[in-house]
Design a protein around this motif. Structure first.
Motif, short mmCIF file in Angstrom:
data_model
loop_
_atom_site.label_atom_id
_atom_site.label_comp_id
_atom_site.label_asym_id
_atom_site.label_seq_id
_atom_site.Cartn_x
_atom_site.Cartn_y
_atom_site.Cartn_z
N GLN A 94 -8.61 26.40 -9.59
CA GLN A 94 -9.55 26.37 -8.47
C GLN A 94 -10.11 24.95 -8.39
N PRO A 95 -9.44 24.06 -7.69
CA PRO A 95 -9.80 22.64 -7.76
C PRO A 95 -11.17 22.31 -7.20
N LEU A 96 -11.71 23.13 -6.30
CA LEU A 96 -12.99 22.79 -5.71
C LEU A 96 -14.12 22.78 -6.73
N TRP A 97 -13.86 23.33 -7.92
CA TRP A 97 -14.87 23.33 -8.98
C TRP A 97 -14.83 22.03 -9.80
N ALA A 98 -13.78 21.25 -9.65
CA ALA A 98 -13.56 20.09 -10.54
C ALA A 98 -14.20 18.83 -9.99
N GLN A 110 -16.55 18.96 -22.77
CA GLN A 110 -16.65 18.29 -21.47
C GLN A 110 -15.44 17.41 -21.19
N GLN A 111 -14.77 16.94 -22.22
CA GLN A 111 -13.62 16.06 -22.04
C GLN A 111 -12.32 16.81 -21.74
N VAL A 112 -12.36 18.14 -21.75
CA VAL A 112 -11.15 18.92 -21.41
C VAL A 112 -11.45 19.85 -20.23
N HIS A 113 -12.30 19.38 -19.35
CA HIS A 113 -12.82 20.19 -18.26
C HIS A 113 -11.87 20.15 -17.06
N PHE A 114 -11.31 21.30 -16.69
CA PHE A 114 -10.36 21.38 -15.57
C PHE A 114 -9.25 20.34 -15.73
N THR A 160 -18.85 10.77 -4.77
CA THR A 160 -18.32 9.44 -5.13
C THR A 160 -18.00 9.25 -6.60
N ASP A 161 -18.54 10.09 -7.47
CA ASP A 161 -18.35 9.91 -8.92
C ASP A 161 -17.39 10.98 -9.43
N PRO A 162 -16.13 10.65 -9.65
CA PRO A 162 -15.15 11.69 -9.99
C PRO A 162 -15.37 12.29 -11.38
N LEU A 163 -15.04 13.56 -11.49
CA LEU A 163 -15.08 14.25 -12.77
C LEU A 163 -13.74 14.02 -13.48
N LEU A 164 -13.76 13.35 -14.61
CA LEU A 164 -12.54 13.08 -15.40
C LEU A 164 -11.39 12.67 -14.47
N PRO A 165 -11.46 11.49 -13.87
CA PRO A 165 -10.45 11.10 -12.88
C PRO A 165 -9.02 11.09 -13.39
N THR A 166 -8.82 10.99 -14.69
CA THR A 166 -7.45 11.02 -15.21
C THR A 166 -6.83 12.42 -15.08
#
Length: 557
Positions: free
Chosen positions: A391-395, A414-418, A469-475
């Motif tokens: 469910q990408p809208l949560w990421a 937090q580092q393995v979130h979605f 504007t601030d991405p969640l774990l952009p990688t």
């Protein structure tokens, strides 16, 4: 020679077929794709509708691999809080709805967000003020809790000393008083008292949901809770009725609800339902809830929640029992659809899907949500062949995640979130589901967030600068191609519809969507602004932005 009913040309056509990714024209006859490219012109006849795309993009119709249309439709017809995001707006909508429905025995609705309230949870006091004379039952946007007033607590016999039910929590304040927040199965204590809506209202809700999903380009979906589940009535017979009446224009895969307080004997009912389902509605999957959600500390984690050293969440089904169930369900030829949010729940699902392979059986088992996946389990996940239903809208870093979820997760979690890209890179197939009405079913919004890991600008639940504007774990962002595939071919595979739908290919059903811009030609940050002009299901027009209904001739011949 049979002539085409429709010929589409004049804009980019993205087929989602890796053997022919792009073409310049598509011909449709009798609900099927009969020609591509230059061959399409030869199918023109005197009655053929010629659709000039005028540079707009044609794609396969989107498929939602995890959605709750009945809940969404009922929410749209009830006290719908999903389109706003403030306490003042909730107050106004609840009061207006109560005034507009003076004869209603219960005031029902859904769609509230916990971050709006101090401490992340609502209190019955506000509802008592707004609706003092009738019970109120409002489901949270994620479906894992209910906000009720004092009248509702009294109806259910819930007091300050009522014990927590199995699989649920009755929230209490510092003095031990029940607050009116009922978590997971505690909500059943009240919802069980609410009369089911009548047949006419249920079918109206399903048709309302279908029209809304078509308006977003969605032509097929997997209903992730067919049965009496999540406080909703059973939709099975209603889908069959709409199919028989010719009013089901979407293609629907039913995931039959597993009742955890029943045993393996319910598989016989599932087999009967699978045999009875027909046409555009086929019940070929089984949905099993394995845990809850992080926001209320019910998602099953491998270690304790931050700040709650003795709390690791709920395993709604114990690992050994889950393995026994999945083996039995798989043996009967059903696809498994497992809800798993926490990393311990995901691990239990991966273990349970380590199933024997047998000749002739091509399972479409999937694990849905996957908020947290332990890196040690990624390769094992891929080895099972299971699909990641995301469910990408949560990421994204919206207020819901930042204020009501992240504080409960330690840094490693937090580092393995979605971790979408981690799963994809490991060879796990992706399918996208919206989980509507938990979040918007707009595929372009989902694609935007999958690619950018930020919120689309129009989302009312993410208006702040950080969200956008601030991405969640952009990688962990996936490419546009991967996101489009997950909403078309990937979801079609998860829905067991890929032999007929999900791509623009000769012989396939003509489920098509015309977008007002080409997603491959816009900036990534503009993906969420793309809209739907037309939607076709089985070669028939089911949505037009211009006409908001069945299409007339789109272009004079």
């Amino acid at each position: 020679m049979t002539h085409a009913d429709w010929i589409f040309s004049g804009g980019p056509v993205h087929t989602m077929d890796p053997l022919q990714p792009h073409t310049e024209a598509v011909a449709v006859a009798n609900g099927r794709i009969v020609a591509l490219g230059a061959d399409a012109a030869g199918w023109r006849g005197p009655a053929t509708e010629l659709v000039d795309l005028t540079g707009k993009a044609l794609l396969p119709g989107f498929q939602d691999a995890h959605v709750h249309p009945l809940a969404g439709g009922l929410q749209m017809l009830g006290c719908d809080l999903s389109g706003v995001h403030s306490l003042a707006e909730y107050r106004a909508l609840i009061a207006d709805h109560a005034r507009a429905n003076p004869a209603a025995e219960w005031i029902q609705g859904a769609g509230w967000y916990g971050d709006v309230f101090d401490g992340g949870f609502p209190h019955r006091a506000l509802l008592d003020e707004l609706v003092p004379d009738r019970p109120v039952f409002l489901i949270s946007h994620d479906g894992h809790g209910a906000w009720v007033n004092s009248r509702a607590l009294e109806r259910a016999g819930i007091t300050d000393t009522t014990p927590h039910p199995d699989g649920g929590v009755i929230a209490r304040d510092g003095t031990g008083a029940a607050t009116g927040m009922l978590i997971e199965h505690a909500a059943d204590l009240v919802s069980a008292l609410i009369p089911d809506p009548d047949q006419k209202h249920i079918r109206r809700a399903l048709l309302t949901a279908q029209a809304y999903l078509h308006s977003l380009g969605v032509t097929a979906w997997q209903d992730a809770a067919v049965g009496q589940a999540l406080g909703m009535p059973d939709s099975f017979d209603h889908y069959l009725a709409l199919e028989s009446e010719g009013r089901l224009t979407a293609t629907v895969t039913g995931a039959l609800w597993w009742k955890r307080d029943y045993g393996l004997e319910q598989i016989e009912l599932f087999k009967e339902r699978r045999a009875t389902s027909r046409g555009r509605f086929r019940a070929t999957a089984v949905k099993i809830m394995v845990d809850g959600v992080c926001e209320n500390l019910t998602a099953a984690l491998t270690r304790s929640y931050n700040g709650h050293p003795h709390e690791t969440g709920m395993s709604l089904i114990q690992p050994d029992e889950l393995a026994r169930i999945t083996r039995a369900v798989d043996a009967e030829g059903f696809d498994l659809h497992l809800h798993a949010v926490g990393d311990r729940a995901v691990r239990d699902c991966v273990n349970a899907l380590d199933l024997p392979r047998r000749e002739g059986w091509d399972p479409r088992h999937q694990i849905a949500h996957l908020d947290l996946v332990d890196p040690a389990d990624v390769a094992r996940f891929a080895a099972t062949g299971a699909i990641a239903n995301i469910q990408p809208l949560w990421a994204r870093q919206d207020p819901v995640l930042v204020e009501t979820k992240l504080p409960y997760l330690d840094e490693a979690h937090q580092q393995v979130h979605f971790a979408f890209e981690t799963l994809r890179r490991a060879g796990v197939d992706l399918a996208i589901g919206s989980d509507w009405p938990v979040s918007s079913p707009d595929p372009l919004w989902g694609i935007h967030t999958a690619v950018n890991r930020t919120a689309p600008s129009a989302d009312p639940h993410a208006r702040d600068t950080r969200s956008q504007t601030d991405p969640l774990l952009p990688t962990e962002a996936i490419t546009l191609g991967a996101a489009l595939a997950a909403y078309t071919t990937g979801a079609a595979r998860a829905n067991r519809l890929d032999a007929e739908r999900g791509a623009i290919r000769l012989g396939m059903a003509a489920d098509l969507v015309v977008l007002d811009a080409d997603p491959l030609a816009v900036e990534a940050r503009e993906l969420g602004a793309i809209g739907v002009d037309f939607t076709f299901a089985g070669g028939q027009p089911v949505y037009s932005r211009a006409h908001n209904g069945a299409l007339p001739t789109l272009l004079a011949q």
